[in-house]
Write an enzyme that holds these catalytic residues in place. Structure first.
Site, PDB file in Angstrom:
ATOM      1  N   TYR A 160      -1.512  -1.502  10.526  1.00  0.00           N
ATOM      2  CA  TYR A 160      -1.745  -1.761   9.092  1.00  0.00           C
ATOM      3  C   TYR A 160      -0.542  -1.252   8.303  1.00  0.00           C
ATOM      4  CZ  TYR A 160      -3.800  -1.514   4.406  1.00  0.00           C
ATOM      5  OH  TYR A 160      -4.037  -1.670   3.057  1.00  0.00           O
ATOM      6  N   SER A 184       0.873  -1.178   0.000  1.00  0.00           N
ATOM      7  CA  SER A 184       0.000   0.000   0.000  1.00  0.00           C
ATOM      8  C   SER A 184       0.904   1.219   0.000  1.00  0.00           C
ATOM      9  CB  SER A 184      -0.836  -0.029   1.288  1.00  0.00           C
ATOM     10  OG  SER A 184      -1.364   1.250   1.589  1.00  0.00           O
TER      11      SER A 184
HETATM   12  N1  LIG Z   1      -8.751  -0.847  -1.116  1.00  0.00           N
HETATM   13  C1  LIG Z   1      -7.694  -0.087  -0.971  1.00  0.00           C
HETATM   14  O1  LIG Z   1      -7.790   1.157  -1.038  1.00  0.00           O
HETATM   15  C2  LIG Z   1      -6.344  -0.686  -0.743  1.00  0.00           C
HETATM   16  C3  LIG Z   1      -5.241   0.178  -0.741  1.00  0.00           C
HETATM   17  C4  LIG Z   1      -3.977  -0.356  -0.525  1.00  0.00           C
HETATM   18  C5  LIG Z   1      -3.801  -1.701  -0.340  1.00  0.00           C
HETATM   19  N2  LIG Z   1      -4.881  -2.536  -0.340  1.00  0.00           N
HETATM   20  C6  LIG Z   1      -4.634  -3.960  -0.099  1.00  0.00           C
HETATM   21  O2  LIG Z   1      -5.243  -4.739  -1.083  1.00  0.00           O
HETATM   22  C7  LIG Z   1      -5.570  -6.029  -0.551  1.00  0.00           C
HETATM   23  C8  LIG Z   1      -7.014  -6.360  -0.891  1.00  0.00           C
HETATM   24  O3  LIG Z   1      -7.846  -5.426  -0.238  1.00  0.00           O
HETATM   25  P1  LIG Z   1      -9.285  -4.990  -0.793  1.00  0.00           P
HETATM   26  O4  LIG Z   1      -9.315  -3.521  -0.799  1.00  0.00           O
HETATM   27  O5  LIG Z   1      -9.620  -5.747  -1.997  1.00  0.00           O
HETATM   28  O6  LIG Z   1     -10.193  -5.445   0.456  1.00  0.00           O
HETATM   29  P2  LIG Z   1     -11.426  -6.464   0.590  1.00  0.00           P
HETATM   30  O7  LIG Z   1     -12.410  -6.192  -0.480  1.00  0.00           O
HETATM   31  O8  LIG Z   1     -11.853  -6.360   2.003  1.00  0.00           O
HETATM   32  O9  LIG Z   1     -10.748  -7.869   0.313  1.00  0.00           O
HETATM   33  C9  LIG Z   1      -9.896  -8.467   1.246  1.00  0.00           C
HETATM   34  C10 LIG Z   1      -9.750  -9.918   0.885  1.00  0.00           C
HETATM   35  O10 LIG Z   1      -8.859 -10.531   1.833  1.00  0.00           O
HETATM   36  C11 LIG Z   1      -9.441 -11.738   2.291  1.00  0.00           C
HETATM   37  N3  LIG Z   1      -9.033 -12.064   3.651  1.00  0.00           N
HETATM   38  C12 LIG Z   1      -9.128 -11.285   4.756  1.00  0.00           C
HETATM   39  N4  LIG Z   1      -8.703 -11.963   5.828  1.00  0.00           N
HETATM   40  C13 LIG Z   1      -8.321 -13.197   5.397  1.00  0.00           C
HETATM   41  C14 LIG Z   1      -7.802 -14.357   6.023  1.00  0.00           C
HETATM   42  N5  LIG Z   1      -7.588 -14.401   7.349  1.00  0.00           N
HETATM   43  N6  LIG Z   1      -7.521 -15.443   5.271  1.00  0.00           N
HETATM   44  C15 LIG Z   1      -7.745 -15.408   3.930  1.00  0.00           C
HETATM   45  N7  LIG Z   1      -8.241 -14.358   3.281  1.00  0.00           N
HETATM   46  C16 LIG Z   1      -8.522 -13.258   3.996  1.00  0.00           C
HETATM   47  C17 LIG Z   1     -10.945 -11.487   2.215  1.00  0.00           C
HETATM   48  O11 LIG Z   1     -11.634 -12.708   2.056  1.00  0.00           O
HETATM   49  P3  LIG Z   1     -12.521 -13.444   3.196  1.00  0.00           P
HETATM   50  O12 LIG Z   1     -13.172 -12.366   3.998  1.00  0.00           O
HETATM   51  O13 LIG Z   1     -13.431 -14.289   2.387  1.00  0.00           O
HETATM   52  O14 LIG Z   1     -11.536 -14.232   3.967  1.00  0.00           O
HETATM   53  C18 LIG Z   1     -11.060 -10.667   0.945  1.00  0.00           C
HETATM   54  O15 LIG Z   1     -11.164 -11.508  -0.181  1.00  0.00           O
HETATM   55  C19 LIG Z   1      -5.292  -5.942   0.945  1.00  0.00           C
HETATM   56  O16 LIG Z   1      -4.044  -6.549   1.233  1.00  0.00           O
HETATM   57  C20 LIG Z   1      -5.222  -4.453   1.207  1.00  0.00           C
HETATM   58  O17 LIG Z   1      -4.427  -4.129   2.312  1.00  0.00           O
HETATM   59  C21 LIG Z   1      -6.150  -2.061  -0.526  1.00  0.00           C
END
Ligand SMILES: NC(=O)c1ccc[n+]([C@@H]2O[C@H](COP(=O)([O-])OP(=O)(O)OC[C@H]3O[C@@H](n4cnc5c(N)ncnc54)[C@H](OP(=O)(O)O)[C@@H]3O)[C@@H](O)[C@H]2O)c1
Length: 263
Positions: free
Chosen positions: A153, A140
């Site tokens: 985080y 991130s």
């Molecule tokens: N959205 C943003 O602005 C942003 C910015 C920077 C970085 N990121 C990074 O991008 C990645 C994806 O985030 P997102 O924004 O797509 O969020 P999201 O929609 O909440 O997706 C998160 C995913 O991680 C999975 N997950 C969470 N805990 C888990 C566990 N214990 N075991 C296995 N899977 C798990 C969830 O699946 P289940 O709940 O089904 O387990 C879900 O599929 C993350 O690493 C986040 O830090 C996001």
């Protein structure tokens, strides 16, 4: 159709992981979709299959690190190789330092750091046996600086950059390519599951994230960067300016970031 590429995506049940699975889905591509919610993974798998891909639903909880080896062994019985592992599963945080219990800090690190590196370590061995592969890691822009309400985080996103940076140096001669992705604000439901200080989930959508980059555009940019084998890729709009200001003028960054009203 013969499988030309096998891509394992963690966190494929929602947000960036889901969009990336759909973006990659095409004839000749085998997708392995992981996360905890099997129902959601099945619905993503259906969308990928409609696009001609082979999609395998492979539920796992990445924070249960002592079961990951058995999970990888089970997968090895089903598929011969993994060409790309997208280490994407993660949760966020919305709590100030003094409000956050140690167990909440640990939970963030268990998922975003320890689970991620343990799975990567197990797959690394397999990739090297098969002559190489690509490790994609979802950090991130807060992996470059601290940001309010995201102490652990941000720490976890710094930590994985260090870990995968070392992996790149150690194993590039064995065919391992590392691609680090640093998104800014992407419109996903991540704030719903973000942890509050007591470990409960925030449960509401951040206004800032809702106005973030469209997740499909983010997925297209990630796919392009991985295809090119780019080592570091920022997926941002105007937030990129914070990265440069922090790098060259950290005092100015602090003046600006203290004024941002965090959610
Ligand atoms: N959205 C943003 O602005 C942003 C910015 C920077 C970085 N990121 C990074 O991008 C990645 C994806 O985030 P997102 O924004 O797509 O969020 P999201 O929609 O909440 O997706 C998160 C995913 O991680 C999975 N997950 C969470 N805990 C888990 C566990 N214990 N075991 C296995 N899977 C798990 C969830 O699946 P289940 O709940 O089904 O387990 C879900 O599929 C993350 O690493 C986040 O830090 C996001």
């Amino acid at each position: 159709m013969k499988i030309q590429e096998t891509i394992w995506i963690t966190g494929a049940s929602s947000g960036i992981g889901e969009a990336l699975a759909i973006e990659y889905a095409a004839p000749g591509v085998r997708l392995i979709l992981s996360g905890r919610s099997e129902d959601k993974l099945r619905s993503v798998a259906d969308k990928c299959q409609e696009r001609g891909a082979e999609a395998l639903v492979f539920p796992l909880d990445i924070s249960v690190t002592d079961q990951l080896q058995a999970k990888v062994e089970t997968l090895r019985e089903k598929v011969d190789r993994v060409d790309v592992l997208v280490n994407n599963a993660g949760i966020s945080q919305r709590s100030k330092v003094l409000e956050t219990s140690l167990s909440t800090h640990r939970k963030l690190m268990e998922i975003n750091y320890f689970g991620t590196i343990e799975l990567a370590r197990l797959v690394l061995e397999w990739m090297i046996e098969k002559g190489g592969g690509t490790m994609v890691v979802m950090s991130s822009i807060t992996g470059r600086f601290g940001f309010p309400l995201r102490s652990s985080y941000s720490a976890s996103k710094h930590a994985i950059l260090g870990f995968f940076g070392a992996m790149d140096l150690e194993y590039s001669k064995q065919g391992i390519k590392v691609c680090m992705i640093l998104p800014g604000r992407i419109n996903t439901p991540i704030s719903l599951s973000a942890l509050k200080g007591d470990g409960s989930q925030k449960g509401t959508m951040d206004k800032g994230l809702a106005g973030g980059m469209d997740v499909r555009k983010c997925a297209r940019k990630i796919k392009r960067a991985v295809r090119k084998g780019k080592y570091i890729t920022y997926i941002t709009r105007k937030e990129i300016i914070l990265v440069w200001i922090y790098k060259f003028f950290p005092s100015v960054f602090r003046l600006i970031a203290r004024r941002i009203n965090p959610e």
